[in-house]
Enzyme design. Structure first.
Site, PDB file in Angstrom:
ATOM      1  N   HIS A 173       9.245  -0.225   9.305  1.00  0.00           N
ATOM      2  CA  HIS A 173       8.354  -1.394   9.375  1.00  0.00           C
ATOM      3  C   HIS A 173       8.528  -2.322   8.168  1.00  0.00           C
ATOM      4  O   HIS A 173       8.876  -3.497   8.303  1.00  0.00           O
ATOM      5  CB  HIS A 173       6.897  -0.931   9.416  1.00  0.00           C
ATOM      6  N   ASP A 189       0.856  -1.200   0.000  1.00  0.00           N
ATOM      7  CA  ASP A 189       0.000   0.000   0.000  1.00  0.00           C
ATOM      8  C   ASP A 189       0.890   1.247   0.000  1.00  0.00           C
ATOM      9  O   ASP A 189       0.857   2.025   0.943  1.00  0.00           O
ATOM     10  CB  ASP A 189      -0.946  -0.007   1.218  1.00  0.00           C
TER      11      ASP A 189
END
Ligand SMILES: O=c1[nH]c(=O)c2ncn([C@@H]3O[C@H](CO)[C@@H](O)[C@H]3O)c2[nH]1
Length: 394
Positions: free
Chosen positions: A245, A13
């Site tokens: 992340h 995303d």
């Protein structure tokens, strides 16, 4: 003979840290990126597709197909939570890049995942960097998918720590908790890397300054898009650094020995104020009654390990490695918040002159291994899961 590169599909995303993970993947000879699939999360799905195509164009890899994913959650919810306040309205730090020339393929993300897993059973890894809707749809589309897919490495969950959406939930799991529960209980080979681990992996302000002076292939691009990500972290966490992340999850997919894991069944809370909460049952207690975790397949959950403290000499070595790792993309800056042993202002070191994106992969991974081993010994971890058994023998 060199091992065949691992085939990976990145479900993404994009997203600033997604862009970092994608560029890292494209520079890693250990992997062959066979496709990107897109999902809402940091941005809506249409923009995620546009950004995925754009990033491949920036990298000169328009040969890699992009399959567009779901625009709704697994239960067809259309009220999506999008983290534009983290990544900017365009998902890439409000840089207003020109639209890409390429188009996504006809197949949906779920169909593409099913097809690729079937084509080479056991040998395709999915690195899932957003909400898990596409993966859950693939599982529902083909009963064999969970068996055919080699491994699913998830960036998601907050195991025994607070979330980043609210105290209960991490963003990717919160985005579609029903999908996450389907995936965690599917029986596929799953490794999940939650923010309990990724919050220990930080790119600092000084790392970014080094990046800004580099002429590495992606350095200038990343320096630009990172601005907003830094502002968000300054505001939200009062820190001059950003959590890496997605790159961490990608690295764990390439070399699982970089993380230590616990095994057990994971269930996801799908309603109420703790919607998106991930709970690992570590199978250490036999409950007297059937629970929602009973007889559910086992997955691997990345944790940090708690290991004996090092003596003084090892600490010196540790500090050296610590500095090296900083320049090699993986600073452990966050440790200073947890343990004073690691609070030193880090001196400059030019031991590695290469920019992180020019580093040889095997050098990077071996550095990371050494650093994580040393850090684990240096810093007693506050995460209660960390006292668990290490599955990797570390
Ligand atoms: O909603 C969000 N809030 C955050 O604080 C945050 N920090 C990072 N992210 C994105 O979500 C995943 C980690 O939870 C990563 O893919 C980040 O891009 C966030 N999403």
């Amino acid at each position: 003979m060199a091992a065949e590169p691992k085939k990976i599909i990145i479900d993404t995303d994009p997203g600033i840290d997604d862009a970092m993970a994608i560029f890292l993947a494209l520079r890693s000879p250990e992997v062959q990126v066979i496709g990107l699939t897109t999902i809402y999360g940091n941005v809506y799905t249409t923009l995620a597709t546009r950004n995925a195509l754009h990033l491949l164009e920036v990298a000169g890899r328009t040969d890699i197909p992009v399959a567009e994913g779901s625009h709704v959650t697994l239960t067809k919810g259309t009220k999506l939570r999008v983290a534009d306040f983290v990544h900017g309205a365009d998902g890439l730090g409000n840089q207003n890049f020109p639209p890409p020339e390429g188009k996504p393929i006809e197949d949906s993300a779920a169909a593409f995942l099913v097809q690729q897993a079937k084509l080479d059973p056991g040998n395709v890894t999915v690195v899932a960097l957003g909400p898990l809707t596409n993966i859950a749809l693939a599982i529902q589309l083909d009963l064999e998918f969970a068996k055919n897919i080699g491994q699913i490495v998830i960036l998601g969950g907050a195991f025994a720590v607070n979330g980043n959406v609210n105290p209960a939930a991490e963003a990717n799991i919160f985005g579609d908790p029903d999908a996450a529960d389907v995936v965690f209980t599917s029986g596929a080979d799953i490794l999940t890397v939650g923010i309990n681990v990724t919050h220990q992996v930080v790119l600092t302000g000084s790392d970014r300054e080094k990046l800004a002076t580099s002429n590495g292939k992606f350095a200038q691009y990343l320096t630009k898009i990172l601005n907003l990500y830094f502002s968000y972290h300054r505001e939200a966490y009062n820190t001059d650094g950003v959590y890496l992340h997605d790159p961490t999850a990608f690295l764990a997919a390439v070399d699982p020995t970089l993380v230590t894991c616990m095994e057990g069944s994971v269930r996801v809370q799908t309603s109420g104020i703790t919607r998106g909460l991930t709970i690992l049952y570590n199978k250490q207690k036999r409950f007297g009654e059937i629970t929602e975790w009973s007889n559910k397949p086992t997955v691997k959950v990345a944790v940090t390990v708690d290991a004996p403290r090092v003596d003084d000499t090892q600490e010196e070595v540790a500090l050296d490695l610590f500095i090296l790792a900083l320049q090699a993309f993986y600073s452990l800056f966050n440790a200073r918040r947890r343990n004073d042993t690691c609070t030193t202002t880090l001196p400059n070191s030019s031991t590695i002159s290469n920019n992180i994106f020019n580093l040889d992969w095997s050098r990077l991974t071996s550095l990371l291994k050494q650093v994580s081993a040393v850090r684990n010994r240096l810093c007693a971890c506050s995460n209660p899961l960390a006292s668990g058994r290490s599955l990797n023998g570390a």
